[in-house]
Design an enzyme around this catalytic site. Sequence first.
Site, PDB file in Angstrom:
ATOM      1  CE  LYS A 187      -3.729  -2.333  -0.425  1.00  0.00           C
ATOM      2  NZ  LYS A 187      -4.386  -3.126   0.558  1.00  0.00           N
TER       3      LYS A 187
HETATM    4  C1  LIG Z   1      -5.510  -4.166   0.799  1.00  0.00           C
HETATM    5  C2  LIG Z   1      -6.998  -3.954   0.798  1.00  0.00           C
HETATM    6  C3  LIG Z   1      -7.794  -4.255   1.903  1.00  0.00           C
HETATM    7  C4  LIG Z   1      -7.298  -5.002   3.082  1.00  0.00           C
HETATM    8  O1  LIG Z   1      -6.216  -4.426   3.705  1.00  0.00           O
HETATM    9  P1  LIG Z   1      -5.430  -5.260   4.813  1.00  0.00           P
HETATM   10  O2  LIG Z   1      -4.682  -4.218   5.565  1.00  0.00           O
HETATM   11  O3  LIG Z   1      -4.546  -6.218   4.067  1.00  0.00           O
HETATM   12  O4  LIG Z   1      -6.445  -5.971   5.638  1.00  0.00           O
HETATM   13  C5  LIG Z   1      -9.125  -3.915   1.872  1.00  0.00           C
HETATM   14  N1  LIG Z   1      -9.673  -3.335   0.797  1.00  0.00           N
HETATM   15  C6  LIG Z   1      -8.952  -3.057  -0.306  1.00  0.00           C
HETATM   16  C7  LIG Z   1      -9.626  -2.379  -1.460  1.00  0.00           C
HETATM   17  C8  LIG Z   1      -7.598  -3.367  -0.342  1.00  0.00           C
HETATM   18  O5  LIG Z   1      -6.880  -3.122  -1.452  1.00  0.00           O
END
Ligand SMILES: *Cc1c(COP(=O)(O)O)cnc(C)c1O
Length: 387
Positions: A187
């Site tokens: 991210k």
């Molecule tokens: C990465 C992601 C999540 C989940 O994030 P985590 O921190 O891995 O639980 C939820 N929604 C979207 C759209 C994502 O890309």
Amino acid sequence: MSAPFLPFAQPEIGEEEIAEVVDTLRSGWVTTGPKVKRFEQDFAAFLGDPALQAVAVNSATAGLHLALEALGVGPGDEVITTTHTFTATAEVVRYLGADVKLVDIAPATLNIDPAAVAAAITPRTKAIMPVHYAGLAADMPALLDIARRHGLKVVEDAAHALPTTCGGALVGTLGSDATVFSFYANKTITTGEGGMLVTRDAALAQRARTMRLHGMNRDAFDRYTAKVPSWYYEVVAPGFKYNLTDIAAALGIHQLKKAHAFQQRRAEIAAQYDAALAGLPLILPPRAAHGDQHAWHLYVLRLADDAGIERDRFIERLFDAGIGCSVHYIPLHLHPYWRDRYALQPATFPHSQHAYERMLSLPIYTRMGDADVARVVAAVRGVLGAQ
Ligand SMILES: *Cc1c(COP(=O)(O)O)cnc(C)c1O
């Protein structure tokens, strides 16, 4: 191929993060403690709204679950979200025994279509969960207006959206019930695993704090530093184990300081791609509205119908050229669980289906140099026969 493989995504971890993690390890306090508190305070300050509370959790999935739980979502309720997302957005609704109502996207933005949301509302609808897909803000004015008119809650999945603006305001401050960010490895900032729930609703924040740690009415740090007996706590609900560690928060404190610089580099890469790929049989990613900021978590291309190559083959050819790509996302309506649970058909989601069949995500991350960007561009042009 002499150049090494260019991965699809890579985090950028600096010496500041490493030193802070080492400091945490030496401090003797490795789980939720002073660094989590500091990260929460820094995060709320980053968003710049003194009314906001930030609650750190060990994933965005956990944060989305806690937000819906605190809003009272449960059996018999329906929650509307986009089919064009990661399964985490929707699965948390099922954790609570409520039903997911998937809707289509607007083809221009790939974000949830407010008209489709309005059409999906029933007497059972409790909440809407927009996703700021790729880092481009969903149409929040329209969605908040629909929610207000129908008495619905809004929880934003902002996993891609740090820092994204909508109408000049940062996502997180837009006036929904809660907004949840992800700090997963790929991210825009990362703590390895981690997430942050932000809200202006003090009761929601309090409930999320309690439920992130076993339904205990005070967390471990408070227990060992406050004046009441250190061993005393009360369990007020069957909570979860969703607390963030200080080791992770140590990364987050420094990643957050770089969030604006990271966004600038991502935006630069996006601009380089846009300029170099214009005029090819490709649909380039939608831009943010004038004056707004795109977080550029993803750079999503769609092959035009006259591209002369299928998406799967296109990705194979880029792979052969040493370029990692991905697809965001296989829509939820195609996955066996969601398809079978709600008897879903692709024809119900024509825009998501059409986009899925033609889309791929190019590498976009701060550790890419201009030469890496040029390599990706050359590979894309090569595959399209446009050297
Ligand atoms: C990465 C992601 C999540 C989940 O994030 P985590 O921190 O891995 O639980 C939820 N929604 C979207 C759209 C994502 O890309």
